[in-house]
Motif scaffolding. Structure first.
Motif, mmCIF file in Angstrom:
data_model
loop_
_atom_site.group_PDB
_atom_site.id
_atom_site.type_symbol
_atom_site.label_atom_id
_atom_site.label_comp_id
_atom_site.label_asym_id
_atom_site.label_seq_id
_atom_site.Cartn_x
_atom_site.Cartn_y
_atom_site.Cartn_z
ATOM 1 N N ARG A 61 28.299 37.087 -58.556
ATOM 2 C CA ARG A 61 29.760 36.901 -58.661
ATOM 3 C C ARG A 61 30.271 35.912 -57.621
ATOM 4 O O ARG A 61 31.183 35.119 -57.884
ATOM 5 N N ALA A 62 29.650 35.947 -56.426
ATOM 6 C CA ALA A 62 30.100 35.048 -55.364
ATOM 7 C C ALA A 62 29.788 33.588 -55.659
ATOM 8 O O ALA A 62 30.365 32.689 -55.047
ATOM 9 N N GLN A 63 28.856 33.349 -56.583
ATOM 10 C CA GLN A 63 28.536 31.981 -56.943
ATOM 11 C C GLN A 63 29.719 31.272 -57.598
ATOM 12 O O GLN A 63 29.758 30.048 -57.650
ATOM 13 N N GLY A 64 30.680 32.013 -58.121
ATOM 14 C CA GLY A 64 31.837 31.416 -58.774
ATOM 15 C C GLY A 64 31.607 31.029 -60.213
ATOM 16 O O GLY A 64 32.453 30.362 -60.826
ATOM 17 N N ILE A 65 30.464 31.426 -60.788
ATOM 18 C CA ILE A 65 30.155 31.078 -62.178
ATOM 19 C C ILE A 65 30.886 32.059 -63.100
ATOM 20 O O ILE A 65 30.749 33.280 -62.947
ATOM 21 N N PRO A 66 31.662 31.562 -64.073
ATOM 22 C CA PRO A 66 32.353 32.472 -64.996
ATOM 23 C C PRO A 66 31.346 33.299 -65.807
ATOM 24 O O PRO A 66 30.389 32.741 -66.362
ATOM 25 N N LEU A 67 31.562 34.587 -65.884
ATOM 26 C CA LEU A 67 30.687 35.499 -66.624
ATOM 27 C C LEU A 67 31.522 36.455 -67.459
ATOM 28 O O LEU A 67 32.543 36.977 -66.986
ATOM 29 N N VAL A 68 31.087 36.679 -68.690
ATOM 30 C CA VAL A 68 31.703 37.675 -69.568
ATOM 31 C C VAL A 68 30.576 38.427 -70.261
ATOM 32 O O VAL A 68 29.688 37.796 -70.845
ATOM 33 N N ILE A 69 30.609 39.766 -70.185
ATOM 34 C CA ILE A 69 29.604 40.595 -70.844
ATOM 35 C C ILE A 69 30.263 41.315 -72.011
ATOM 36 O O ILE A 69 31.333 41.928 -71.853
ATOM 37 N N THR A 70 29.647 41.192 -73.189
ATOM 38 C CA THR A 70 30.180 41.861 -74.380
ATOM 39 C C THR A 70 29.124 42.803 -74.940
ATOM 40 O O THR A 70 27.917 42.603 -74.756
ATOM 41 N N ASP A 71 29.615 43.872 -75.644
ATOM 42 C CA ASP A 71 28.689 44.820 -76.243
ATOM 43 C C ASP A 71 28.250 44.341 -77.624
ATOM 44 O O ASP A 71 28.551 43.212 -78.029
ATOM 45 N N ALA A 72 27.561 45.178 -78.338
ATOM 46 C CA ALA A 72 27.041 44.807 -79.649
ATOM 47 C C ALA A 72 28.135 44.477 -80.646
ATOM 48 O O ALA A 72 27.926 43.720 -81.598
ATOM 49 N N ARG A 110 19.122 43.582 -73.704
ATOM 50 C CA ARG A 110 19.198 44.768 -74.558
ATOM 51 C C ARG A 110 19.967 45.911 -73.908
ATOM 52 O O ARG A 110 20.778 46.565 -74.549
ATOM 53 N N THR A 111 19.749 46.121 -72.629
ATOM 54 C CA THR A 111 20.384 47.265 -71.977
ATOM 55 C C THR A 111 21.788 46.964 -71.481
ATOM 56 O O THR A 111 22.525 47.893 -71.135
ATOM 57 N N VAL A 112 22.143 45.706 -71.415
ATOM 58 C CA VAL A 112 23.465 45.343 -70.876
ATOM 59 C C VAL A 112 24.394 44.848 -71.971
ATOM 60 O O VAL A 112 25.556 45.246 -72.078
ATOM 61 N N GLY A 113 23.919 43.962 -72.822
ATOM 62 C CA GLY A 113 24.722 43.343 -73.857
ATOM 63 C C GLY A 113 24.508 41.843 -73.860
ATOM 64 O O GLY A 113 23.470 41.332 -73.420
ATOM 65 N N THR A 114 25.491 41.160 -74.353
ATOM 66 C CA THR A 114 25.421 39.697 -74.401
ATOM 67 C C THR A 114 26.167 39.128 -73.201
ATOM 68 O O THR A 114 27.325 39.477 -72.944
ATOM 69 N N ILE A 115 25.497 38.211 -72.477
ATOM 70 C CA ILE A 115 26.078 37.613 -71.271
ATOM 71 C C ILE A 115 26.483 36.180 -71.605
ATOM 72 O O ILE A 115 25.644 35.355 -71.984
ATOM 73 N N HIS A 116 27.758 35.927 -71.462
ATOM 74 C CA HIS A 116 28.322 34.590 -71.719
ATOM 75 C C HIS A 116 28.550 33.911 -70.365
ATOM 76 O O HIS A 116 29.292 34.436 -69.531
ATOM 77 N N VAL A 117 27.906 32.767 -70.176
ATOM 78 C CA VAL A 117 27.894 32.101 -68.873
ATOM 79 C C VAL A 117 28.645 30.771 -68.945
ATOM 80 O O VAL A 117 28.493 30.009 -69.907
#
Length: 375
Positions: A61-72, A110-117
């Protein structure tokens, strides 16, 4: 131009330094996290690995890279480093996720979801630096084009001025000679018949000068020309007009009679070229005694005319531009004689005019293709 080049170099070096510094910091953080994860896994406490993973998540998170995690179902469950606050179920966040996916393919865990970077924060300033460099280089190219055009215009102006000066110089020599013969006629020091012959020579010279300039820009003539006769005419005209009292100059003509010196070309223009070389030698000897030699020789393929003097020679720093219009070593010269001579020899007659090595003084060689018997 130098300022723009310096700006472009500074931008390049600055961006390279920023990238290198950023990559170094990333490597240091990755090494620290690597060690931290293994330390957590080796910790006998149950919370050791969990703390290490939480530290890893905090560092990401400190890297400043936008991240969004979505479920199935595509519903956002967590976010980090959004450009502005957005609710997990808001249309703005869904549009933002779609924009991220267009730039970078999402990662499926699989255990977290889809990671949008999203892109790293450093990309935006680097893009600005790139655009600034492109703008600087385009401006530099534009300035270079304008400078080149200005240089061409200035060169054209110099050629026109030099041509005007050459015209005056060509006309001035016979006119000055005419004035001298007229003065001697008034003083009665020579016979009228002798002076009349010289006056006739100067009149013929004026006529040839006028016809020379008429030939410039016209298709070259291809008449049979005896180069030895042309060299003899140049010598015969210039020799009576050489300094004879102080700083005496001698003009010698040597012709190899073993072979004919005939070429196809324009006798009037070849005479102009040889005369320009002789006058260049005279200028080199100005203020000193010396000798100028014209040597006419030949082989089965070419006729060669050498114009040599025992003056100071050609300075090394001007040899590479000696035959360019405007190149001169004289304080009041216009540097057109040698340029015209080379044009006559090379463009008009398919020959070569070169400055050759000499033990003393300057040595110019004119090589013309010989007229063959079956031509």
């Amino acid at each position: 131009m130098w300022v723009l080049a310096a700006v472009a170099a500074a931008l390049t070096l600055g961006s390279a330094y920023v990238v290198a510094d950023h990559l170094t910091a990333d490597a240091r953080r990755a090494s620290t996290l690597y060690a931290r994860v293994f330390a957590g896994l080796a910790d006998p406490r149950e919370t050791g690995a969990t703390e290490a993973l939480l530290d890893l998540a905090a560092e990401v998170r400190a890297q400043g890279i936008p991240l969004v995690i979505t479920d199935a179902r595509g519903v956002a469950t967590d976010t980090a480093n959004l450009p502005h606050p957005m609710a997990l179920d808001s249309p703005d966040l869904r549009r933002f996720v779609a924009d991220l996916d267009r730039e970078t393919p999402p990662l499926v865990e699989r255990t977290v979801g889809t990671i949008h970077v999203g892109p790293p924060p450093l990309r935006a300033p680097l893009r600005l630096v790139f655009l600034a460099e492109v703008a600087t280089l385009l401006t530099l190219a534009g300035v270079a084009v304008l400078a080149h055009r200005a240089s061409l215009r200035a060169a054209g102006d110099r050629v026109w001025v030099a041509m005007a000066r050459e015209s005056a110089h060509q006309l001035g020599t016979p006119l000055t000679s005419l004035a001298g013969w007229i003065e001697r006629l008034r003083e009665g020091r020579d016979s009228a018949a002798e002076i009349a012959g010289h006056l006739d020579d100067d009149y013929a010279k004026l006529d040839r000068v006028a016809r020379r300039f008429e030939r410039i820009g016209q298709p070259p003539r291809t008449e049979e020309v005896d180069v030895a006769a042309v060299a003899d005419a140049v010598t015969a005209y210039i020799r009576p007009r050489l300094p004879t009292l102080s700083n005496r100059v001698t003009l010698q003509l040597e012709v190899d009679d073993s072979a004919a010196a005939v070429v196809r070309g324009d006798a009037l223009l070849l005479e102009w070229a040889l005369e320009a070389l002789v006058r260049n030698a005279l200028d080199a000897l100005k203020g000193r005694e010396g000798t100028i030699r014209l040597e006419v020789s030949g082989d089965p393929d070419t006729v060669t005319v050498v114009v040599a003097d025992d003056g100071p020679g050609v300075p090394r720093e001007v040899r590479h531009r000696l035959f360019q219009a405007g190149a001169t070593t004289k304080a009041r010269g216009w540097g057109l004689g040698l340029a015209l001579a080379r044009r006559v020899v090379e463009e008009g007659h398919g020959g070569r005019l070169t400055l050759e090595p000499a033990a003393a003084g300057a040595r110019f060689a004119v090589r013309l293709p010989r007229t063959r018997a079956d031509a």
